[in-house]
Motif scaffolding. Sequence first.
Motif, short mmCIF file in Angstrom:
data_model
loop_
_atom_site.label_atom_id
_atom_site.label_comp_id
_atom_site.label_asym_id
_atom_site.label_seq_id
_atom_site.Cartn_x
_atom_site.Cartn_y
_atom_site.Cartn_z
N LEU A 250 37.76 24.75 -13.91
CA LEU A 250 37.20 23.42 -14.06
C LEU A 250 37.45 22.25 -13.57
CD1 LEU A 250 35.96 23.80 -17.38
CD2 LEU A 250 35.34 24.59 -15.92
N GLN B 221 36.54 18.68 -12.20
CA GLN B 221 35.29 17.57 -12.68
C GLN B 221 35.98 16.23 -11.99
OE1 GLN B 221 37.64 17.30 -17.12
NE2 GLN B 221 36.29 15.67 -16.35
N CYS C 56 31.21 18.59 -13.68
CA CYS C 56 32.15 19.77 -13.71
C CYS C 56 32.49 21.08 -13.32
CB CYS C 56 32.92 19.67 -15.19
SG CYS C 56 33.42 21.07 -16.16
N TRP D 139 31.81 18.94 -23.78
CA TRP D 139 32.59 17.95 -23.13
C TRP D 139 33.49 16.63 -23.59
CZ3 TRP D 139 32.67 15.99 -18.09
CH2 TRP D 139 32.20 16.93 -17.20
N CYS E 130 35.80 17.56 -19.23
CA CYS E 130 35.37 19.50 -19.69
C CYS E 130 35.70 20.41 -19.99
CB CYS E 130 34.01 19.39 -18.46
SG CYS E 130 35.24 19.98 -16.58
N GLY F 141 38.84 20.70 -17.86
CA GLY F 141 39.23 20.36 -16.61
C GLY F 141 40.35 19.58 -16.66
#
Length: 124
Positions: free
Chosen positions: A4, A6, A22, A36, A96, A115
């Motif tokens: 992930l 971001q 994300c 989140w 995320c 993330g």
Amino acid sequence: QVRLVQSGGGLVQDEDSLTLSCVASGPTFSKNPMGWFRQAPGKDREFVAAGNWNGDNTFYATSVKGRFTISRDNAKNTAYLQMNSLKPGDTAVYYCAASKAPWVPTSRYEYAYWGQGTQVTVSS
């Protein structure tokens, strides 16, 4: 393995809006619940919002309900957090996360992939 990445944080004024993105890589993103979370200095990482793969089952923390919206575009492998009416109390690093659970978790411990985090600062 889901990765992930971001983007979208920054410095905004009280009552401004901001959208976090994300982007996910990995073969199963479209079926993973996404969440989140945020972490303010000196505080634990807390739940903000989460949703299932098609967005018809979403959950929000009480503090953000009505102001934040979680969404996703599976064709773009991207999840979003739209944040409206931001307040100084929303200042935090936002993360995320993707889960392997068959439900939509609100606990950070149910999320396996994260993330890198993005700073959101809301000035008064």
